[in-house]
Design an enzyme around this catalytic site. Sequence first.
Site, PDB file in Angstrom:
ATOM      1  N   HIS A  80      -2.643  12.246   1.001  1.00 56.71           N
ATOM      2  CA  HIS A  80      -3.202  12.219   2.355  1.00 56.71           C
ATOM      3  C   HIS A  80      -4.420  13.126   2.381  1.00 56.71           C
ATOM      4  O   HIS A  80      -4.465  14.150   1.682  1.00 56.71           O
ATOM      5  CB  HIS A  80      -2.197  12.724   3.386  1.00 56.71           C
ATOM      6  CG  HIS A  80      -0.958  11.887   3.477  1.00 56.71           C
ATOM      7  ND1 HIS A  80      -0.981  10.540   3.692  1.00 56.71           N
ATOM      8  CD2 HIS A  80       0.345  12.233   3.399  1.00 56.71           C
ATOM      9  CE1 HIS A  80       0.251  10.079   3.731  1.00 56.71           C
ATOM     10  NE2 HIS A  80       1.075  11.084   3.548  1.00 56.71           N
ATOM     11  N   CYS A 217       2.442   5.619  -5.297  1.00 58.81           N
ATOM     12  CA  CYS A 217       3.628   4.838  -4.919  1.00 58.81           C
ATOM     13  C   CYS A 217       4.385   4.343  -6.143  1.00 58.81           C
ATOM     14  O   CYS A 217       5.183   3.399  -6.062  1.00 58.81           O
ATOM     15  CB  CYS A 217       3.252   3.670  -4.014  1.00 58.81           C
ATOM     16  SG  CYS A 217       2.409   4.181  -2.501  1.00 58.81           S
TER      17      CYS A 217
END
Length: 275
Positions: A80, A217
Site C-alpha cells: 500500500h 498476492c
Amino acid sequence: MNELRFVRLGFGADSVDYQDAWDEQRRVHAARFADEAPDTCLLLEHPPVYTAGRRTAPEERPLDGTPVVDVDRGGKITWHGPGQLVGYPIQKLPRPVDVVAHLRRLEDAMIAVCAEFGVETSRVEGRAGVWVLGDAKDAAERPRLGGLSLDFDPRVNDSEFDPRLNGPEYAPSNAGQRREDRKICAMGIRVAKGVTMHGFALNVNPDTSNFDKIIPCGIRDAGVTSLSYELGREVTIDEVLPVVERHLRDVLENAALAPRVIEKAPEQEPDKATA
C-alpha cells in the site's frame, strides 16, 4: 436498503499510518456490531507499507528484510502507498455469513469504477480482485523489454521460480508491457461477528515498482497495473474518489443481502441389516 456512510480519513500529505487505520477499523467494527454506527466505508491513502495476510508464505516476503505488517485479513502479501485508493467497508451481514458474496460485490463496484474511466476489467477464476486481462499467447509474441527477448517462461514449469531475481522481464510492474494479466485492484477481507473488515486497494497512480520486491498476492505468473498506466495519462485520487463512492453506494446499499445457503445432505434410508 442499508445506508452506507463514507469517511475520508486522509490522503496525500495527510495519508494515514496503517496501524492507525487498523485501529480505526476495529473501533468502527465494534460500533457497527453493537448497532451504534451505520455501515461505514473508510477511504484513505497509506504511507508506503507492505502487509501480509494470513496465507502469506515466507518466500513471498521482501528479500532485503523490508518490514512487513502481518494482518488478520485473508489473502497474501501486498503493498500500500501513495497513489493507491484504499477502502475498508465495515458492513453488517446476515448470518450465516456469505464471505464470497461480499467479495464479489466489492469486485462488481471496482469493475464499474474502472469501466467509467474507460478501462475494461474482469475477474480471474481462482484469483480475487479486479484484473486487466492480458493478450499474450506465448513468449514469442511478447514485446522486448530492455533489449532482451523472453524466449521461454520458466514460471510455467518451475513452481519455485522467483521473478525478483531475474530482471525486468519478469517484474510484476512490467506485466503490461508483456501483455499479461495484471491486477488493478487487490482485495482482502475479514468477517468477524458478522461484520466485515479490510477491503480493497485500487491502483490509481502509484509507483508499481514497489510490488517488485514481493510476490504480490503470491502470484508469480501475472503482475500489477494502474488506471494511469492503462489510460496513458495521469489519473488522480481526487478524480477517482467520488466515482468509487458512487459505485460502492450503488452496489452495497442496494444489495439484496441474504444469509449463505447451507445445503443439507439428503436423508438416507436406514440400513435394514443394522436398524
